[in-house]
Write a protein that holds these residues in place. Sequence first.
Motif, PDB file in Angstrom:
ATOM      1  N   SER A 156       3.632  17.535  44.096  1.00  0.00           N
ATOM      2  CA  SER A 156       3.914  17.035  42.750  1.00  0.00           C
ATOM      3  C   SER A 156       4.895  17.982  42.051  1.00  0.00           C
ATOM      4  O   SER A 156       4.992  19.157  42.413  1.00  0.00           O
ATOM      5  N   PRO A 157       5.614  17.502  41.044  1.00  0.00           N
ATOM      6  CA  PRO A 157       6.534  18.388  40.318  1.00  0.00           C
ATOM      7  C   PRO A 157       5.822  19.629  39.744  1.00  0.00           C
ATOM      8  O   PRO A 157       6.339  20.740  39.844  1.00  0.00           O
ATOM      9  N   LEU A 158       4.644  19.450  39.185  1.00  0.00           N
ATOM     10  CA  LEU A 158       3.896  20.585  38.651  1.00  0.00           C
ATOM     11  C   LEU A 158       3.429  21.510  39.763  1.00  0.00           C
ATOM     12  O   LEU A 158       3.496  22.733  39.637  1.00  0.00           O
ATOM     13  N   GLY A 159       2.968  20.930  40.863  1.00  0.00           N
ATOM     14  CA  GLY A 159       2.545  21.724  42.011  1.00  0.00           C
ATOM     15  C   GLY A 159       3.687  22.583  42.542  1.00  0.00           C
ATOM     16  O   GLY A 159       3.503  23.761  42.867  1.00  0.00           O
ATOM     17  N   LYS A 160       4.872  22.002  42.597  1.00  0.00           N
ATOM     18  CA  LYS A 160       6.051  22.751  43.051  1.00  0.00           C
ATOM     19  C   LYS A 160       6.422  23.849  42.057  1.00  0.00           C
ATOM     20  O   LYS A 160       6.807  24.950  42.448  1.00  0.00           O
ATOM     21  N   ALA A 161       6.303  23.546  40.757  1.00  0.00           N
ATOM     22  CA  ALA A 161       6.646  24.542  39.733  1.00  0.00           C
ATOM     23  C   ALA A 161       5.670  25.717  39.752  1.00  0.00           C
ATOM     24  O   ALA A 161       6.054  26.858  39.489  1.00  0.00           O
TER      25      ALA A 161
ATOM     26  N   GLU B  39       5.518  32.822  33.506  1.00  0.00           N
ATOM     27  CA  GLU B  39       5.791  31.599  32.775  1.00  0.00           C
ATOM     28  C   GLU B  39       6.665  30.694  33.623  1.00  0.00           C
ATOM     29  O   GLU B  39       7.412  31.161  34.485  1.00  0.00           O
ATOM     30  N   PHE B  40       6.554  29.419  33.355  1.00  0.00           N
ATOM     31  CA  PHE B  40       7.408  28.452  34.034  1.00  0.00           C
ATOM     32  C   PHE B  40       7.656  27.301  33.068  1.00  0.00           C
ATOM     33  O   PHE B  40       6.967  27.152  32.059  1.00  0.00           O
ATOM     34  N   SER B  41       8.669  26.496  33.380  1.00  0.00           N
ATOM     35  CA  SER B  41       9.020  25.376  32.523  1.00  0.00           C
ATOM     36  C   SER B  41       9.105  24.120  33.369  1.00  0.00           C
ATOM     37  O   SER B  41       9.668  24.129  34.463  1.00  0.00           O
ATOM     38  N   LEU B  42       8.524  23.048  32.845  1.00  0.00           N
ATOM     39  CA  LEU B  42       8.588  21.756  33.508  1.00  0.00           C
ATOM     40  C   LEU B  42       8.762  20.699  32.432  1.00  0.00           C
ATOM     41  O   LEU B  42       7.991  20.662  31.472  1.00  0.00           O
ATOM     42  N   ASN B  43       9.770  19.881  32.585  1.00  0.00           N
ATOM     43  CA  ASN B  43      10.088  18.846  31.584  1.00  0.00           C
ATOM     44  C   ASN B  43      10.236  19.446  30.178  1.00  0.00           C
ATOM     45  O   ASN B  43       9.699  18.925  29.205  1.00  0.00           O
ATOM     46  N   ASN B  44      10.939  20.548  30.098  1.00  0.00           N
ATOM     47  CA  ASN B  44      11.184  21.260  28.833  1.00  0.00           C
ATOM     48  C   ASN B  44       9.905  21.723  28.141  1.00  0.00           C
ATOM     49  O   ASN B  44       9.885  21.925  26.930  1.00  0.00           O
ATOM     50  N   LEU B  45       8.832  21.872  28.894  1.00  0.00           N
ATOM     51  CA  LEU B  45       7.571  22.370  28.357  1.00  0.00           C
ATOM     52  C   LEU B  45       7.249  23.693  29.047  1.00  0.00           C
ATOM     53  O   LEU B  45       7.044  23.726  30.261  1.00  0.00           O
ATOM     54  N   LYS B  46       7.245  24.769  28.249  1.00  0.00           N
ATOM     55  CA  LYS B  46       6.933  26.087  28.799  1.00  0.00           C
ATOM     56  C   LYS B  46       5.439  26.274  28.894  1.00  0.00           C
ATOM     57  O   LYS B  46       4.690  25.886  27.989  1.00  0.00           O
ATOM     58  N   GLN B  47       5.008  26.870  30.005  1.00  0.00           N
ATOM     59  CA  GLN B  47       3.598  27.181  30.184  1.00  0.00           C
ATOM     60  C   GLN B  47       3.463  28.593  30.720  1.00  0.00           C
ATOM     61  O   GLN B  47       4.318  29.076  31.454  1.00  0.00           O
ATOM     62  N   LYS B  48       2.371  29.240  30.344  1.00  0.00           N
ATOM     63  CA  LYS B  48       2.081  30.581  30.816  1.00  0.00           C
ATOM     64  C   LYS B  48       0.811  30.538  31.655  1.00  0.00           C
ATOM     65  O   LYS B  48      -0.181  29.910  31.262  1.00  0.00           O
ATOM     66  N   ILE B  49       0.841  31.195  32.790  1.00  0.00           N
ATOM     67  CA  ILE B  49      -0.317  31.241  33.683  1.00  0.00           C
ATOM     68  C   ILE B  49      -1.266  32.318  33.167  1.00  0.00           C
ATOM     69  O   ILE B  49      -0.911  33.492  33.080  1.00  0.00           O
ATOM     70  N   LEU B  50      -2.472  31.883  32.803  1.00  0.00           N
ATOM     71  CA  LEU B  50      -3.456  32.801  32.245  1.00  0.00           C
ATOM     72  C   LEU B  50      -4.398  33.363  33.303  1.00  0.00           C
ATOM     73  O   LEU B  50      -4.781  34.538  33.245  1.00  0.00           O
ATOM     74  N   LYS B  51      -4.776  32.523  34.258  1.00  0.00           N
ATOM     75  CA  LYS B  51      -5.736  32.965  35.264  1.00  0.00           C
ATOM     76  C   LYS B  51      -5.577  32.147  36.538  1.00  0.00           C
ATOM     77  O   LYS B  51      -5.214  30.973  36.492  1.00  0.00           O
TER      78      LYS B  51
ATOM     79  N   ALA C 235      -4.562  20.818  45.243  1.00  0.00           N
ATOM     80  CA  ALA C 235      -5.243  20.314  46.441  1.00  0.00           C
ATOM     81  C   ALA C 235      -4.588  19.015  46.897  1.00  0.00           C
ATOM     82  O   ALA C 235      -3.683  19.034  47.723  1.00  0.00           O
ATOM     83  N   VAL C 236      -5.051  17.910  46.340  1.00  0.00           N
ATOM     84  CA  VAL C 236      -4.510  16.584  46.651  1.00  0.00           C
ATOM     85  C   VAL C 236      -4.266  15.863  45.324  1.00  0.00           C
ATOM     86  O   VAL C 236      -4.819  16.241  44.307  1.00  0.00           O
ATOM     87  N   SER C 237      -3.457  14.845  45.370  1.00  0.00           N
ATOM     88  CA  SER C 237      -3.184  14.074  44.160  1.00  0.00           C
ATOM     89  C   SER C 237      -4.386  13.174  43.879  1.00  0.00           C
ATOM     90  O   SER C 237      -4.660  12.233  44.622  1.00  0.00           O
ATOM     91  N   LEU C 238      -5.123  13.481  42.797  1.00  0.00           N
ATOM     92  CA  LEU C 238      -6.352  12.742  42.521  1.00  0.00           C
ATOM     93  C   LEU C 238      -6.542  12.412  41.054  1.00  0.00           C
ATOM     94  O   LEU C 238      -7.412  11.637  40.696  1.00  0.00           O
ATOM     95  N   GLY C 239      -5.765  12.988  40.178  1.00  0.00           N
ATOM     96  CA  GLY C 239      -5.977  12.759  38.750  1.00  0.00           C
ATOM     97  C   GLY C 239      -6.849  13.854  38.173  1.00  0.00           C
ATOM     98  O   GLY C 239      -6.845  14.978  38.654  1.00  0.00           O
ATOM     99  N   ASP C 240      -7.626  13.500  37.146  1.00  0.00           N
ATOM    100  CA  ASP C 240      -8.421  14.541  36.505  1.00  0.00           C
ATOM    101  C   ASP C 240      -9.906  14.374  36.796  1.00  0.00           C
ATOM    102  O   ASP C 240     -10.381  13.278  37.054  1.00  0.00           O
ATOM    103  N   ILE C 241     -10.602  15.506  36.769  1.00  0.00           N
ATOM    104  CA  ILE C 241     -12.055  15.543  36.887  1.00  0.00           C
ATOM    105  C   ILE C 241     -12.574  16.402  35.736  1.00  0.00           C
ATOM    106  O   ILE C 241     -11.808  17.139  35.106  1.00  0.00           O
TER     107      ILE C 241
END
Length: 146
Positions: A118-123, A132-144, A98-104
Amino acid sequence: MNKSEILQIIQGRLSEKIATLERMISETRASNNETKSSMGDKYETSREMVQQEINNLQVQLNENIQAGNSLKTLNTNLHQKIGLGSLVQTDKGFFYIAVSLGDITFNGKKIFVISTESPLGKALNGKKKEEEFSLNNLKQKILKIW
């Protein structure tokens, strides 16, 4: 996950930030009026520094108002592909695009509210469930995706 409720929390947090910035601008302007009793160059330097602070706060305020306006256009329907308005669960956490706001926190879960820029938003953009995608050498898998 109820995206409408999460969006209300985000809008509330943004409204709080806007109110705080407006208060800070008002207080800074008031303090600028109080420094007028000083004399000479010190006064001018102090006044200029206060004006720069007001300008910085005004820029932040405008950015937050613009972010609030963009939230009004968010689609809270379910998404098949990640984009603006998507709520995403990866194996590393929850993200709301959405917008850059931090965590809730919502229902005991930490959700990071990030912008599409944001870099994560773009990834994440355009990805689908199970990808799966990788950002800063950290692999993540989209679950939902919601």
